[in-house]
Every structure is written in structure tokens, then in C-alpha cells.
Motif scaffolding. Structure first.
Motif, PDB file in Angstrom:
ATOM      1  N   VAL A  77       0.792 -11.743   7.805  1.00 31.96           N
ATOM      2  CA  VAL A  77       1.040 -11.280   6.446  1.00 31.96           C
ATOM      3  C   VAL A  77       2.282 -11.892   5.901  1.00 31.96           C
ATOM      4  O   VAL A  77       2.320 -12.362   4.571  1.00 31.96           O
ATOM      5  CB  VAL A  77       1.087  -9.898   6.701  1.00 31.96           C
ATOM      6  CG1 VAL A  77       2.493  -9.487   6.887  1.00 31.96           C
ATOM      7  CG2 VAL A  77       0.790  -9.021   5.186  1.00 31.96           C
ATOM      8  N   ARG A 122       1.528  -1.663  -1.491  1.00 32.86           N
ATOM      9  CA  ARG A 122       0.720  -1.101  -0.471  1.00 32.86           C
ATOM     10  C   ARG A 122       0.866   0.266  -0.180  1.00 32.86           C
ATOM     11  O   ARG A 122       1.790   0.800  -0.455  1.00 32.86           O
ATOM     12  CB  ARG A 122       0.668  -1.969   0.829  1.00 32.86           C
ATOM     13  CG  ARG A 122       2.091  -2.092   1.223  1.00 32.86           C
ATOM     14  CD  ARG A 122       2.188  -3.202   2.427  1.00 32.86           C
ATOM     15  NE  ARG A 122       3.546  -3.206   2.904  1.00 32.86           N
ATOM     16  CZ  ARG A 122       4.066  -4.026   3.901  1.00 32.86           C
ATOM     17  NH1 ARG A 122       3.135  -5.082   4.276  1.00 32.86           N
ATOM     18  NH2 ARG A 122       5.118  -4.271   4.257  1.00 32.86           N
ATOM     19  N   LEU A 180       2.136   1.826   5.692  1.00 31.81           N
ATOM     20  CA  LEU A 180       2.532   0.410   6.108  1.00 31.81           C
ATOM     21  C   LEU A 180       4.244   0.201   5.731  1.00 31.81           C
ATOM     22  O   LEU A 180       4.524  -0.987   6.226  1.00 31.81           O
ATOM     23  CB  LEU A 180       1.858  -0.654   5.331  1.00 31.81           C
ATOM     24  CG  LEU A 180       0.265  -0.698   5.819  1.00 31.81           C
ATOM     25  CD1 LEU A 180      -0.355  -1.313   4.468  1.00 31.81           C
ATOM     26  CD2 LEU A 180      -0.085  -1.281   7.114  1.00 31.81           C
ATOM     27  N   TYR A 218      -0.924  -9.092  12.739  1.00 32.83           N
ATOM     28  CA  TYR A 218      -1.032  -8.675  11.517  1.00 32.83           C
ATOM     29  C   TYR A 218       0.542  -9.370  10.949  1.00 32.83           C
ATOM     30  O   TYR A 218       0.665  -9.770   9.776  1.00 32.83           O
ATOM     31  CB  TYR A 218      -1.279  -7.314  11.342  1.00 32.83           C
ATOM     32  CG  TYR A 218      -0.544  -6.548  10.120  1.00 32.83           C
ATOM     33  CD1 TYR A 218      -0.956  -6.987   8.810  1.00 32.83           C
ATOM     34  CD2 TYR A 218       0.481  -5.628  10.312  1.00 32.83           C
ATOM     35  CE1 TYR A 218      -0.258  -6.647   7.842  1.00 32.83           C
ATOM     36  CE2 TYR A 218       1.089  -5.165   8.923  1.00 32.83           C
ATOM     37  CZ  TYR A 218       0.787  -5.573   7.786  1.00 32.83           C
ATOM     38  OH  TYR A 218       1.182  -5.093   6.638  1.00 32.83           O
ATOM     39  N   GLU A 222      -8.015  -9.458   5.259  1.00 33.82           N
ATOM     40  CA  GLU A 222      -7.075  -9.366   6.561  1.00 33.82           C
ATOM     41  C   GLU A 222      -7.937  -9.471   7.809  1.00 33.82           C
ATOM     42  O   GLU A 222      -8.009  -8.433   8.346  1.00 33.82           O
ATOM     43  CB  GLU A 222      -6.032  -8.751   6.418  1.00 33.82           C
ATOM     44  CG  GLU A 222      -5.057  -9.116   5.253  1.00 33.82           C
ATOM     45  CD  GLU A 222      -3.676  -8.705   5.399  1.00 33.82           C
ATOM     46  OE1 GLU A 222      -3.270  -7.685   6.055  1.00 33.82           O
ATOM     47  OE2 GLU A 222      -2.678  -9.332   4.987  1.00 33.82           O
ATOM     48  N   ALA A 234      -4.702  -6.547   0.024  1.00 31.01           N
ATOM     49  CA  ALA A 234      -5.052  -7.384   1.360  1.00 31.01           C
ATOM     50  C   ALA A 234      -5.682  -6.269   2.331  1.00 31.01           C
ATOM     51  O   ALA A 234      -4.977  -5.888   3.285  1.00 31.01           O
ATOM     52  CB  ALA A 234      -3.370  -7.616   2.079  1.00 31.01           C
ATOM     53  N   PRO A 235      -6.984  -5.914   2.225  1.00 34.04           N
ATOM     54  CA  PRO A 235      -7.745  -5.228   2.915  1.00 34.04           C
ATOM     55  C   PRO A 235      -8.345  -5.922   4.199  1.00 34.04           C
ATOM     56  O   PRO A 235      -8.300  -6.782   4.070  1.00 34.04           O
ATOM     57  CB  PRO A 235      -9.050  -4.708   2.051  1.00 34.04           C
ATOM     58  CG  PRO A 235      -9.048  -6.140   1.119  1.00 34.04           C
ATOM     59  CD  PRO A 235      -7.583  -6.548   0.777  1.00 34.04           C
ATOM     60  N   SER A 236      -8.035  -5.258   5.372  1.00 29.74           N
ATOM     61  CA  SER A 236      -8.912  -5.273   6.443  1.00 29.74           C
ATOM     62  C   SER A 236     -10.112  -5.075   6.455  1.00 29.74           C
ATOM     63  O   SER A 236     -10.524  -3.785   6.289  1.00 29.74           O
ATOM     64  CB  SER A 236      -7.933  -4.624   7.627  1.00 29.74           C
ATOM     65  OG  SER A 236      -6.690  -4.855   7.624  1.00 29.74           O
ATOM     66  N   ARG A 248      -0.621  -8.615  -4.806  1.00 26.96           N
ATOM     67  CA  ARG A 248      -2.126  -8.968  -3.832  1.00 26.96           C
ATOM     68  C   ARG A 248      -2.511  -7.526  -3.361  1.00 26.96           C
ATOM     69  O   ARG A 248      -1.895  -6.464  -3.235  1.00 26.96           O
ATOM     70  CB  ARG A 248      -1.812  -9.885  -2.847  1.00 26.96           C
ATOM     71  CG  ARG A 248      -0.938  -9.678  -1.705  1.00 26.96           C
ATOM     72  CD  ARG A 248      -0.355  -8.404  -1.281  1.00 26.96           C
ATOM     73  NE  ARG A 248       0.467  -8.554   0.040  1.00 26.96           N
ATOM     74  CZ  ARG A 248       0.408  -7.365   0.959  1.00 26.96           C
ATOM     75  NH1 ARG A 248      -0.270  -6.504   0.697  1.00 26.96           N
ATOM     76  NH2 ARG A 248       1.115  -7.523   1.959  1.00 26.96           N
TER      77      ARG A 248
HETATM   78  N1  GLU Z   1      -4.308  -5.396   5.881  1.00 25.25           N
HETATM   79  C1  GLU Z   1      -3.491  -4.117   6.022  1.00 25.25           C
HETATM   80  C2  GLU Z   1      -4.730  -2.920   5.850  1.00 25.25           C
HETATM   81  O1  GLU Z   1      -5.648  -3.003   5.405  1.00 25.25           O
HETATM   82  C3  GLU Z   1      -2.729  -4.105   4.625  1.00 25.25           C
HETATM   83  C4  GLU Z   1      -1.760  -5.137   4.719  1.00 25.25           C
HETATM   84  C5  GLU Z   1      -0.735  -5.156   3.829  1.00 25.25           C
HETATM   85  O2  GLU Z   1      -0.725  -4.912   2.617  1.00 25.25           O
HETATM   86  O3  GLU Z   1       0.431  -5.711   4.248  1.00 25.25           O
HETATM   87  O4  GLU Z   1      -3.914  -1.854   6.267  1.00 25.25           O
END
Ligand code: GLU
Length: 297
Positions: A192, A206, A210, A188, A42, A8-10, A6
Motif C-alpha cells: 500500500v 478509507r 483501517l 499489505y 489489492e 483499493a479493494p481486496s 483511490r
Molecule cells: N485493500 C484494503 C481492504 O480492502 C484497503 C486498503 C486501503 O484502503 O488502504 O480492506
């Protein structure tokens, strides 16, 4: 193997050159494994999200040829699932309400003679933990909720596919962390973990910024009885000042008028050779190159 990856952009800003690195790496890894690739928006931290940016990101991914295998999932529509997970943790005695402000936490740390580092996350000293067994209903509506890190072993060992063996003692490094904020937003970390499990994610790919969250996420997975995916944290694109390029330090949105140029600079960060053909051909060449990099890693 049933591979599901996946991105998962904010939606706090459009995709920029740094976030495209994570998008491309997660897409390539899914394709190299013959797996599925999902997009999850996200948007749990609603005050930080910018309306409409989610659709911009979805369109940018399309323009770059990074097509998902299902419609995106929006975290803002999944509060009931996060609440269920929180209630499960409360029922297990693993979560408790906390009314401490940042100032309260700082005061408590000073009282205990603990150093206060500037601009860093405060390690929660567990102030509200002691009273957690007698909370009333009004506390539930107006407080944040934290995870207890003192009941189970909080020293987490994990393996990163690129960085190798990692470890963190969550109790020492972050303390009891927030699951739901006093303003009602789920954290988050909780969202997540619930969604990676609900979507059957086998591989999280990612940005390396992170990586530090992974131990907290594994701790939560264990508390909720959920499987732990494999993790791969990608190199970061650094700005001229040597800091990670981010929306916060003014990174520009990628120019989707020239998607190949944007993809080439993301590919370079991942150690992949530049391509001069069309976008689909470039992506195909990188899938092959990525697969061979992974097999020699
Ligand atoms: N939503 C997070 C972000 O944009 C990424 C989360 C993830 O990949 O676990 O920084």
C-alpha cells in the motif's frame, strides 16, 4: 492542489454495503476537490483472493456510476516494485529475516511475562532481530521479512481529516511488523505504501477499521523517503450484531439491479441526504453536499 484519490479493494469478495461506503466517500472526495480517482485491486494476499472477483468489483463500481480516471492497477503485477522497496530497507539495515512461527512468538511472549490476548495480532518481540546481521541466502528465500521499529522514533503522530489528531507508538503497539511473508506474499503495509506513492495519491479515504494501520504506513513512508498523503477514515456500516459489516461476517454483495438504493444506504452512513433522482444526479448532489460538509468540518 493536485488531488489524487483511490479506492483499493481486496478481491476477497464482491463489494458489499460496507465497502461501498469507502468507495463512495473516496470518489466524492476526489470529485469535490476536482481531482482524479483511481482504483487499485489489492490482490497481494493471493491465497485469500477469489479469481474473478476483481472483475465483479470493477463492474459493480461502474454500475454505481463510480467511474475511475484510469485503468485499475493490480498489485499482483507489481511484485518487482515491492521487492525493490524491501531491498532498499534491507540495505539500510531496517529489515531482517524472521523464521518465527506464531507458536514461537507466543512462547517468547510467555517467557517474557507478556500477556497473550486472544484473537489479536501478536506484538512481535523482536526475537530474530539479534541475528539479523548474519543472515545467509537460504534464510532470504525461506523467511518472512520484518521492519525494525527500534532504530528510528516509532511514535507516530498524524492527523485524520475526520478523527482529528492521532498517535501510535508502532514499536509498542505492533512491534517489528511483516513486510514479506514466508510464503513469498508481500504484506499489505508494504504494497500500500509503495503504490500510494507510485500513483501519487494525495488523499487516502478509507474505512475507519483501517485507521490503525496508518502509523505503520507512515513509518514505512519515512523509511523509504516517500511523501505521506492526507488521511480520512470514514464511519463504518455496522451489522445487526453491532460489528463492522465485512466479507468475513457474511455481508451480501450490493444489489446492482438497484444501484441508487445501494448508494443511498452508503450515503446515509456518510451523513448525506437521500436522493430519489437517477444515479448521475444523485452523485452530483452528493458531491455538492460532501464539499460543504468538508468545508464546515
Ligand atoms: N485493500 C484494503 C481492504 O480492502 C484497503 C486498503 C486501503 O484502503 O488502504 O480492506
Amino acid at each position: 492542489m493536485n488531488y489524487v484519490g483511490r479506492f483499493a479493494p481486496s478481491p476477497t469478495g464482491p463489494l458489499h454495503a460496507g465497502s461501498l461506503v469507502a468507495a463512495l466517500a473516496s470518489w466524492l472526495d476526489a470529485r469535490a476537490h476536482g481531482g482524479q480517482w483511481l482504483v487499485r485491486i489489492e490482490d497481494v494476499d493471493t491465497p485469500r483472493c477469489i479469481p474473478g472477483v476483481d472483475q465483479i468489483i470493477v463492474a459493480q463500481l461502474q454500475d454505481c456510476g463510480l467511474h475511475a480516471d484510469a485503468a485499475p492497477l493490480w498489485q499482483s503485477q507489481r511484485s518487482a516494485r515491492y521487492q525493490q522497496a524491501l531491498e532498499r530497507l534491507i540495505a539500510q539495515g531496517l529489515a531482517y529475516p524472521c523464521r518465527c512461527s506464531r507458536r514461537d512468538i507466543e512462547r517468547e511472549m510467555i517467557r517474557r511475562g507478556q500477556p497473550l490476548a486472544r484473537n489479536t495480532e501478536l506484538i512481535y518481540p523482536g526475537t530474530c532481530r539479534a541475528t539479523s546481521t548474519q543472515h545467509d541466502d537460504s534464510a532470504e528465500t525461506a523467511s518472512a521479512w520484518r521492519l525494525r521499529t527500534d532504530l528510528n522514533p516509532a511514535l507516530i503522530h498524524w492527523h485524520d481529516r475526520r478523527l482529528g489528531p492521532q498517535q501510535q507508538d508502532v514499536a509498542d503497539a505492533v512491534g517489528d511488523f511483516v513486510l514479506k511473508r514466508a510464503d513469498g506474499c508481500f504484506s499489505y503495509q508494504l504494497a500500500v505504501v509503495v503504490d500510494d506513492a507510485a500513483q501519487g495519491i494525495s488523499d487516502v479515504v478509507r474505512g475507519q477499521d483501517l485507521a490503525d494501520n496508518t502509523a505503520r504506513q507512515i513509518l514505512l513512508q519515512r523509511a523509504l523517503g516517500l511523501a505521506t498523503p492526507r488521511y480520512l477514515h470514514t464511519p463504518l456500516l455496522l451489522g445487526a450484531n453491532g460489528e463492522k459489516l465485512s466479507k468475513q461476517n457474511g455481508a451480501q454483495a450490493i444489489d446492482t439491479a438497484d444501484p441508487l438504493a445501494a448508494l443511498n444506504s452508503a450515503a446515509a452512513v456518510l451523513g448525506l441526504p437521500a436522493q430519489s433522482s437517477g444515479v448521475p444526479e444523485a452523485l452530483q448532489a452528493w458531491v455538492v453536499a460532501w464539499a460543504s460538509l468538508q468545508s464546515t468540518a
